[in-house]
Write a protein that holds these residues in place. Structure first.
Motif, PDB file in Angstrom:
ATOM      1  N   LYS A 102       0.825  -1.203   0.000  1.00 33.27           N
ATOM      2  CA  LYS A 102       0.000   0.000   0.000  1.00 33.27           C
ATOM      3  C   LYS A 102       0.865   1.262   0.000  1.00 33.27           C
ATOM      4  O   LYS A 102       0.587   2.226  -0.728  1.00 33.27           O
ATOM      5  CB  LYS A 102      -0.917  -0.010   1.226  1.00 33.27           C
ATOM      6  CG  LYS A 102      -1.846   1.196   1.312  1.00 33.27           C
ATOM      7  CD  LYS A 102      -2.575   1.256   2.649  1.00 33.27           C
ATOM      8  CE  LYS A 102      -3.465   0.061   2.868  1.00 33.27           C
ATOM      9  NZ  LYS A 102      -4.220   0.162   4.141  1.00 33.27           N
ATOM     10  N   ARG A 105       2.406   1.715  -3.411  1.00 32.56           N
ATOM     11  CA  ARG A 105       1.373   2.057  -4.391  1.00 32.56           C
ATOM     12  C   ARG A 105       0.880   3.494  -4.223  1.00 32.56           C
ATOM     13  O   ARG A 105       0.594   4.181  -5.211  1.00 32.56           O
ATOM     14  CB  ARG A 105       0.217   1.076  -4.228  1.00 32.56           C
ATOM     15  CG  ARG A 105      -0.802   1.073  -5.340  1.00 32.56           C
ATOM     16  CD  ARG A 105      -1.716  -0.142  -5.217  1.00 32.56           C
ATOM     17  NE  ARG A 105      -2.409  -0.224  -3.939  1.00 32.56           N
ATOM     18  CZ  ARG A 105      -2.187  -1.178  -3.014  1.00 32.56           C
ATOM     19  NH1 ARG A 105      -1.289  -2.125  -3.220  1.00 32.56           N
ATOM     20  NH2 ARG A 105      -2.878  -1.183  -1.884  1.00 32.56           N
ATOM     21  N   ARG A 106       0.784   3.957  -2.978  1.00 28.89           N
ATOM     22  CA  ARG A 106       0.233   5.283  -2.722  1.00 28.89           C
ATOM     23  C   ARG A 106       1.292   6.383  -2.669  1.00 28.89           C
ATOM     24  O   ARG A 106       0.990   7.532  -2.344  1.00 28.89           O
ATOM     25  CB  ARG A 106      -0.580   5.267  -1.421  1.00 28.89           C
ATOM     26  CG  ARG A 106      -1.817   4.383  -1.500  1.00 28.89           C
ATOM     27  CD  ARG A 106      -2.696   4.540  -0.292  1.00 28.89           C
ATOM     28  NE  ARG A 106      -3.814   3.592  -0.307  1.00 28.89           N
ATOM     29  CZ  ARG A 106      -4.707   3.481   0.667  1.00 28.89           C
ATOM     30  NH1 ARG A 106      -4.622   4.260   1.737  1.00 28.89           N
ATOM     31  NH2 ARG A 106      -5.696   2.592   0.584  1.00 28.89           N
ATOM     32  N   TRP A 126      -3.088  10.652  -2.665  1.00 32.25           N
ATOM     33  CA  TRP A 126      -3.354   9.522  -1.775  1.00 32.25           C
ATOM     34  C   TRP A 126      -4.846   9.182  -1.786  1.00 32.25           C
ATOM     35  O   TRP A 126      -5.232   8.020  -1.921  1.00 32.25           O
ATOM     36  CB  TRP A 126      -2.891   9.862  -0.363  1.00 32.25           C
ATOM     37  CG  TRP A 126      -3.154   8.817   0.677  1.00 32.25           C
ATOM     38  CD1 TRP A 126      -4.342   8.533   1.272  1.00 32.25           C
ATOM     39  CD2 TRP A 126      -2.208   7.900   1.237  1.00 32.25           C
ATOM     40  NE1 TRP A 126      -4.205   7.515   2.189  1.00 32.25           N
ATOM     41  CE2 TRP A 126      -2.909   7.105   2.187  1.00 32.25           C
ATOM     42  CE3 TRP A 126      -0.844   7.694   1.067  1.00 32.25           C
ATOM     43  CZ2 TRP A 126      -2.278   6.123   2.928  1.00 32.25           C
ATOM     44  CZ3 TRP A 126      -0.221   6.704   1.817  1.00 32.25           C
ATOM     45  CH2 TRP A 126      -0.924   5.928   2.725  1.00 32.25           C
ATOM     46  N   ASP A 127      -5.690  10.213  -1.637  1.00 34.32           N
ATOM     47  CA  ASP A 127      -7.135   9.990  -1.615  1.00 34.32           C
ATOM     48  C   ASP A 127      -7.631   9.420  -2.936  1.00 34.32           C
ATOM     49  O   ASP A 127      -8.494   8.528  -2.959  1.00 34.32           O
ATOM     50  CB  ASP A 127      -7.869  11.297  -1.310  1.00 34.32           C
ATOM     51  CG  ASP A 127      -7.733  11.717   0.149  1.00 34.32           C
ATOM     52  OD1 ASP A 127      -7.413  10.850   0.980  1.00 34.32           O
ATOM     53  OD2 ASP A 127      -7.945  12.906   0.454  1.00 34.32           O
ATOM     54  N   LYS A 130      -6.596   5.831  -3.168  1.00 34.36           N
ATOM     55  CA  LYS A 130      -7.390   5.051  -2.208  1.00 34.36           C
ATOM     56  C   LYS A 130      -8.775   4.765  -2.770  1.00 34.36           C
ATOM     57  O   LYS A 130      -9.278   3.630  -2.675  1.00 34.36           O
ATOM     58  CB  LYS A 130      -7.487   5.816  -0.889  1.00 34.36           C
ATOM     59  CG  LYS A 130      -8.240   5.078   0.206  1.00 34.36           C
ATOM     60  CD  LYS A 130      -8.224   5.901   1.487  1.00 34.36           C
ATOM     61  CE  LYS A 130      -8.992   5.197   2.603  1.00 34.36           C
ATOM     62  NZ  LYS A 130      -8.979   5.993   3.861  1.00 34.36           N
ATOM     63  N   ARG A 131      -9.415   5.787  -3.359  1.00 32.31           N
ATOM     64  CA  ARG A 131     -10.748   5.583  -3.932  1.00 32.31           C
ATOM     65  C   ARG A 131     -10.694   4.584  -5.086  1.00 32.31           C
ATOM     66  O   ARG A 131     -11.586   3.745  -5.246  1.00 32.31           O
ATOM     67  CB  ARG A 131     -11.330   6.912  -4.413  1.00 32.31           C
ATOM     68  CG  ARG A 131     -11.735   7.855  -3.287  1.00 32.31           C
ATOM     69  CD  ARG A 131     -12.625   8.973  -3.801  1.00 32.31           C
ATOM     70  NE  ARG A 131     -11.969   9.788  -4.808  1.00 32.31           N
ATOM     71  CZ  ARG A 131     -11.201  10.835  -4.532  1.00 32.31           C
ATOM     72  NH1 ARG A 131     -10.982  11.188  -3.269  1.00 32.31           N
ATOM     73  NH2 ARG A 131     -10.656  11.541  -5.500  1.00 32.31           N
ATOM     74  N   GLU A 133      -8.483   2.159  -5.470  1.00 32.00           N
ATOM     75  CA  GLU A 133      -8.231   0.832  -4.912  1.00 32.00           C
ATOM     76  C   GLU A 133      -9.517   0.195  -4.396  1.00 32.00           C
ATOM     77  O   GLU A 133      -9.764  -0.991  -4.626  1.00 32.00           O
ATOM     78  CB  GLU A 133      -7.246   0.938  -3.736  1.00 32.00           C
ATOM     79  CG  GLU A 133      -5.818   1.267  -4.118  1.00 32.00           C
ATOM     80  CD  GLU A 133      -4.979   1.567  -2.892  1.00 32.00           C
ATOM     81  OE1 GLU A 133      -3.765   1.739  -3.048  1.00 32.00           O
ATOM     82  OE2 GLU A 133      -5.534   1.623  -1.773  1.00 32.00           O
ATOM     83  N   LYS A 134     -10.283   0.984  -3.687  1.00 29.06           N
ATOM     84  CA  LYS A 134     -11.493   0.446  -3.050  1.00 29.06           C
ATOM     85  C   LYS A 134     -12.660   0.362  -4.019  1.00 29.06           C
ATOM     86  O   LYS A 134     -13.700  -0.218  -3.699  1.00 29.06           O
ATOM     87  CB  LYS A 134     -11.853   1.303  -1.837  1.00 29.06           C
ATOM     88  CG  LYS A 134     -10.806   1.241  -0.735  1.00 29.06           C
ATOM     89  CD  LYS A 134     -11.239   2.028   0.485  1.00 29.06           C
ATOM     90  CE  LYS A 134     -10.199   1.906   1.598  1.00 29.06           C
ATOM     91  NZ  LYS A 134      -9.995   0.539   2.069  1.00 29.06           N
ATOM     92  N   THR A 145     -16.128   7.057   6.136  1.00 32.08           N
ATOM     93  CA  THR A 145     -15.100   7.986   6.600  1.00 32.08           C
ATOM     94  C   THR A 145     -14.983   7.947   8.122  1.00 32.08           C
ATOM     95  O   THR A 145     -15.943   8.199   8.838  1.00 32.08           O
ATOM     96  CB  THR A 145     -15.447   9.427   6.154  1.00 32.08           C
ATOM     97  OG1 THR A 145     -15.487   9.465   4.732  1.00 32.08           O
ATOM     98  CG2 THR A 145     -14.404  10.415   6.658  1.00 32.08           C
TER      99      THR A 145
END
Length: 265
Positions: A102, A105-106, A126-127, A130-131, A133-134, A145
């Protein structure tokens, strides 16, 4: 080395392996009865307690003691990983691998070809990663959140994320006005005698105060704990002052305690 040989291993580079061997031995037949009885659920209070004790040590700047508290916190990670391994789900290596993957990747600005160079850009990137990825672009923007955080920390996190898309007061004046508005509504509900609505309005007031702290990059949890410590210290001084005069808290009047409170300040 096998687990038994690792128990007394002195090498610095092997201490994490040693810790895992000790944990495995404690959980094994003939090990520790208490450790053997624990579950993910039963360990939750320990996990929370160790996290908060670590936070307290950092706040106090007790860097030597921090080493011990970080160890206690690490033990919780190792313990939960051991339980997961016993259940055939995954092990500590999997936990370490997933966070390492992670981080790489980030951080494409470090491990890839991203041109981001400042903190704001790093956080936005990062955000976005993250979005992706998920796969939750279609989920509500504030979905999950701060889930699991104490309410005050979650309030700050919710407000911070909403502010990223422009949902924020343009200046502090708007926040202060909102705090006054919420306080006025609390006062109205105090007169109404409706406890449920009073509780709701107090919650709104707290949320607005958290917003003011968030705007100034102040952690409301830390602020409140600092005030807790200040209150505890001053109240102890009140108690000590009364005892010095042969009195105690239970027999002192409010005026007597208030006088000593002001002295303590």
């Amino acid at each position: 080395m096998n687990d038994e040989q690792m128990i007394d291993c002195p090498e610095d580079s092997q201490q994490l392996t040693r810790l895992r061997a000790i944990m495995h031995r404690l959980r094994a037949p003939g090990g520790c009865p208490w450790d053997a009885e624990q579950t993910h659920e039963s360990l939750l209070p320990n996990l929370i307690e160790e996290a908060y004790e670590t936070v307290d040590t950092i706040r106090r700047g007790d860097w030597e003691h921090l080493k011990e508290e970080l160890g206690d916190l690490l033990l919780q990670v190792v313990f939960h990983s051991e339980l997961a391994e016993e259940a055939g789900r995954y092990n500590f290596d999997d936990v370490a691998r997933i966070v390492s993957d992670k981080l790489v990747r980030r951080h494409p600005h470090v491990y890839g070809d991203s041109a981001v160079t400042d903190t704001d850009g790093v956080l936005s990137q990062w955000d976005a990663i993250k979005r992706q990825e998920k796969g939750d672009e279609e989920e509500p923007y504030l979905h999950n959140t701060g889930k699991g955080l104490p309410a005050m920390l979650r309030a700050s996190k919710l407000q911070k994320k909403a502010a990223k898309v422009g949902f924020d007061w343009p200046d502090d004046a708007g926040v202060i006005d909102k705090i006054r508005e919420e306080l006025s509504e609390v006062e109205e509900e105090l007169e109404s005698g409706d406890r449920e609505r009073l509780g709701s309005e107090i919650g709104d007031l707290l949320f607005s105060v958290v917003n003011l702290a968030r705007r100034h990059k102040l952690d409301p949890e830390i602020l409140l704990e600092s005030t807790n410590v200040k209150f505890e210290t001053r109240f102890h001084a009140v108690d000590q002052s009364l005892q010095a005069e042969g009195k105690d808290l239970s027999s002192a009047t409010l005026d007597e305690m208030e006088q000593r409170w002001q002295q303590a300040k």
